[in-house]
Design a protein around this motif. Sequence first.
Motif, PDB file in Angstrom:
ATOM      1  N   GLU B  45       1.892  -2.572 -28.636  1.00 61.62           N
ATOM      2  CA  GLU B  45       1.319  -2.778 -29.270  1.00 61.62           C
ATOM      3  C   GLU B  45       1.134  -3.740 -29.805  1.00 61.62           C
ATOM      4  O   GLU B  45       2.790  -4.830 -29.900  1.00 61.62           O
ATOM      5  N   LEU B  46       0.238  -4.862 -30.800  1.00 60.66           N
ATOM      6  CA  LEU B  46      -0.031  -6.131 -31.197  1.00 60.66           C
ATOM      7  C   LEU B  46       0.022  -5.809 -32.440  1.00 60.66           C
ATOM      8  O   LEU B  46      -0.547  -5.670 -33.084  1.00 60.66           O
ATOM      9  N   ARG B  47       1.023  -6.370 -32.967  1.00 62.56           N
ATOM     10  CA  ARG B  47       0.937  -5.929 -34.517  1.00 62.56           C
ATOM     11  C   ARG B  47       2.132  -7.315 -35.195  1.00 62.56           C
ATOM     12  O   ARG B  47       1.794  -8.411 -34.630  1.00 62.56           O
ATOM     13  N   LEU B  48       1.916  -6.762 -36.091  1.00 61.96           N
ATOM     14  CA  LEU B  48       3.222  -7.981 -36.637  1.00 61.96           C
ATOM     15  C   LEU B  48       4.182  -8.415 -35.685  1.00 61.96           C
ATOM     16  O   LEU B  48       5.264  -7.874 -35.634  1.00 61.96           O
ATOM     17  N   MET B  49       5.018 -10.189 -35.808  1.00 56.95           N
ATOM     18  CA  MET B  49       5.785 -10.249 -34.967  1.00 56.95           C
ATOM     19  C   MET B  49       5.602 -10.231 -33.409  1.00 56.95           C
ATOM     20  O   MET B  49       6.274 -11.283 -33.164  1.00 56.95           O
ATOM     21  N   SER B  50       4.564  -9.902 -32.942  1.00 53.95           N
ATOM     22  CA  SER B  50       4.593  -9.756 -31.925  1.00 53.95           C
ATOM     23  C   SER B  50       3.803 -11.269 -31.294  1.00 53.95           C
ATOM     24  O   SER B  50       3.281 -11.692 -31.556  1.00 53.95           O
ATOM     25  N   ARG B  51       4.645 -11.883 -29.933  1.00 53.64           N
ATOM     26  CA  ARG B  51       4.513 -12.914 -29.472  1.00 53.64           C
ATOM     27  C   ARG B  51       3.013 -13.114 -28.520  1.00 53.64           C
ATOM     28  O   ARG B  51       3.273 -11.480 -27.430  1.00 53.64           O
ATOM     29  N   VAL B  52       2.521 -13.754 -27.737  1.00 61.14           N
ATOM     30  CA  VAL B  52       1.497 -13.605 -27.707  1.00 61.14           C
ATOM     31  C   VAL B  52       0.749 -14.714 -26.642  1.00 61.14           C
ATOM     32  O   VAL B  52       1.220 -15.863 -26.834  1.00 61.14           O
ATOM     33  N   LYS B  72       2.245 -16.414 -32.562  1.00 59.02           N
ATOM     34  CA  LYS B  72       3.451 -15.218 -33.111  1.00 59.02           C
ATOM     35  C   LYS B  72       1.714 -14.383 -33.807  1.00 59.02           C
ATOM     36  O   LYS B  72       2.221 -15.600 -34.547  1.00 59.02           O
ATOM     37  N   VAL B  73       2.119 -13.379 -34.055  1.00 55.27           N
ATOM     38  CA  VAL B  73       1.004 -12.608 -34.193  1.00 55.27           C
ATOM     39  C   VAL B  73       1.579 -12.204 -35.773  1.00 55.27           C
ATOM     40  O   VAL B  73       2.707 -12.232 -36.334  1.00 55.27           O
ATOM     41  N   ILE B  74       1.087 -12.564 -37.184  1.00 55.09           N
ATOM     42  CA  ILE B  74       1.583 -12.079 -38.602  1.00 55.09           C
ATOM     43  C   ILE B  74       0.132 -11.506 -39.750  1.00 55.09           C
ATOM     44  O   ILE B  74       0.979 -11.356 -40.628  1.00 55.09           O
ATOM     45  N   HIS B  75      -0.458 -11.776 -38.876  1.00 56.45           N
ATOM     46  CA  HIS B  75      -1.217 -10.834 -39.580  1.00 56.45           C
ATOM     47  C   HIS B  75      -2.744 -10.287 -38.507  1.00 56.45           C
ATOM     48  O   HIS B  75      -3.184 -10.727 -37.449  1.00 56.45           O
ATOM     49  N   VAL B  76      -3.061  -8.647 -38.316  1.00 58.49           N
ATOM     50  CA  VAL B  76      -3.681  -8.249 -38.052  1.00 58.49           C
ATOM     51  C   VAL B  76      -4.952  -8.504 -39.373  1.00 58.49           C
ATOM     52  O   VAL B  76      -4.656  -6.679 -39.540  1.00 58.49           O
ATOM     53  N   TYR B  77      -6.221  -8.574 -38.532  1.00 61.42           N
ATOM     54  CA  TYR B  77      -7.503  -8.032 -39.383  1.00 61.42           C
ATOM     55  C   TYR B  77      -8.298  -6.411 -39.197  1.00 61.42           C
ATOM     56  O   TYR B  77      -8.910  -6.431 -38.035  1.00 61.42           O
ATOM     57  N   ASN B  78      -6.805  -5.769 -39.261  1.00 58.60           N
ATOM     58  CA  ASN B  78      -7.158  -4.429 -38.572  1.00 58.60           C
ATOM     59  C   ASN B  78      -7.313  -3.211 -39.655  1.00 58.60           C
ATOM     60  O   ASN B  78      -5.784  -3.379 -41.191  1.00 58.60           O
ATOM     61  N   LYS B  79      -7.713  -2.576 -40.127  1.00 55.82           N
ATOM     62  CA  LYS B  79      -7.263  -1.139 -41.278  1.00 55.82           C
ATOM     63  C   LYS B  79      -5.774  -0.687 -40.516  1.00 55.82           C
ATOM     64  O   LYS B  79      -5.043  -0.400 -41.810  1.00 55.82           O
ATOM     65  N   LYS B  80      -5.909  -0.548 -39.203  1.00 59.73           N
ATOM     66  CA  LYS B  80      -4.376   0.440 -38.669  1.00 59.73           C
ATOM     67  C   LYS B  80      -3.483  -0.741 -38.392  1.00 59.73           C
ATOM     68  O   LYS B  80      -2.483  -0.116 -37.757  1.00 59.73           O
ATOM     69  N   LYS B  81      -3.847  -1.878 -38.401  1.00 55.71           N
ATOM     70  CA  LYS B  81      -2.706  -3.341 -38.330  1.00 55.71           C
ATOM     71  C   LYS B  81      -1.983  -3.165 -36.811  1.00 55.71           C
ATOM     72  O   LYS B  81      -1.037  -3.498 -36.532  1.00 55.71           O
ATOM     73  N   VAL B  82      -2.774  -2.574 -35.576  1.00 53.07           N
ATOM     74  CA  VAL B  82      -2.797  -2.304 -35.147  1.00 53.07           C
ATOM     75  C   VAL B  82      -3.735  -2.960 -34.062  1.00 53.07           C
ATOM     76  O   VAL B  82      -4.720  -2.760 -34.755  1.00 53.07           O
ATOM     77  N   GLY B  83      -3.115  -4.875 -33.309  1.00 59.72           N
ATOM     78  CA  GLY B  83      -4.466  -5.062 -32.522  1.00 59.72           C
ATOM     79  C   GLY B  83      -4.922  -4.527 -30.820  1.00 59.72           C
ATOM     80  O   GLY B  83      -4.269  -4.377 -30.163  1.00 59.72           O
ATOM     81  N   THR B  84      -6.243  -4.739 -31.012  1.00 61.06           N
ATOM     82  CA  THR B  84      -6.667  -4.981 -29.695  1.00 61.06           C
ATOM     83  C   THR B  84      -7.611  -5.323 -29.194  1.00 61.06           C
ATOM     84  O   THR B  84      -7.856  -6.419 -30.208  1.00 61.06           O
ATOM     85  N   ILE B  85      -8.231  -5.452 -28.526  1.00 59.58           N
ATOM     86  CA  ILE B  85      -9.410  -6.201 -27.763  1.00 59.58           C
ATOM     87  C   ILE B  85     -10.610  -6.507 -28.607  1.00 59.58           C
ATOM     88  O   ILE B  85     -11.539  -5.089 -29.034  1.00 59.58           O
ATOM     89  N   GLY B  86     -10.446  -7.648 -28.958  1.00 58.19           N
ATOM     90  CA  GLY B  86     -12.099  -7.666 -30.023  1.00 58.19           C
ATOM     91  C   GLY B  86     -11.033  -8.433 -31.404  1.00 58.19           C
ATOM     92  O   GLY B  86     -12.506  -8.399 -32.171  1.00 58.19           O
TER      93      GLY B  86
END
Lengths: 157, 169
Positions: B45-52, B72-86
């Motif tokens: 999963e792509l979430r807080l602290m994941s390197r990209v 490094k991801v510090i915030h995901v603009y998503n309700k689930k806080k898990v990032g996907t494509i887009g």
Amino acid sequence: MKVGLCAYSAYKIYPGHGKTLVRTDGKVFTFLNGKCERSHLMKRNPRKVTWTVYYRRKHKKGLEEEQQKRRTRRTHKFQRAIVGASLSEIQAKRNMKPEVRKAQREQAIRTAKEQKKATKAVKKAATAPKAAPKVEKAKQKIQKPQQKAAPRVGGKR
Amino acid sequence: MSALQQGIASSLRLFVKASSWTSPTSITGSSQIIRNFHPTPCLNELRLMSRVRCVDNSAIGKQAMAEGKPPKVIHVYNKKKVGTIGDKVLVTVKGEMKKAIIVGVKRHQKHAIPRHDTNNVVLIDDNGTPLGTRISVPVPMLLRKIMKEKTIAKGADYTKVLSIASRFV
């Protein structure tokens, strides 16, 4: 409707099937199913995996309709004229019937014998009569004309 | 779900092998309890602290990747806080905070969506204009639809990211 090809097995991928993977270097692979995907990830060479199209192509399986091995060319024998005899002469000699040949041969023998007789008669008259019969016999034996060998037709020597 | 089951089975086997309480009569000396088996498989999963991985040719992105300190991801603009494509994402690059759009994900995708071997990201500014001028890596076609939906008229235009993409998958 576009039918893709599996990157591993080269099978057709109809719409609604398959999975794509984009590798880090940017290469894109489309797999028909998990079997193909996993084989690819295991780094199995499709050219060694019997059921894939790549293997079948490489080992020429199931290609009976394709062209067969070309028939080997045959060299045609060809009669040529030689310096001593033109083509027509050679042909004549070759096609001569055995009776004709025999008759010719006998005629040649006869003429040769007569010639020799004539020469012998001359010699007899000239030289001593003792040596005459021996010489005659020897001469007669030797002077049989050789049958002319059938002219060589092409082919092996 | 077979992967899940296999995962459980293999870890349970380990658990059973090493643990001592399976046979209460024969208590062996080794009292190892395995603490680190996971009932869920690896999710990527792509979430807080994941390197990209930054895939555009922006100066910052290139430098960061070359250095070996990817964003490094510090915030995901998503309700689930898990990032996907887009998804839009806040990212730290070389000590700066930048916004970025996720362009490729390692995570197992739904049907007809390609999976990438790395988590790819394209740096943008607040208006949606990308910092780089070209994306060399193939980008999923799904982005077209997503970016269009996200674009706010007279606000941020996220479809600009698509214009710099060189290849769609």
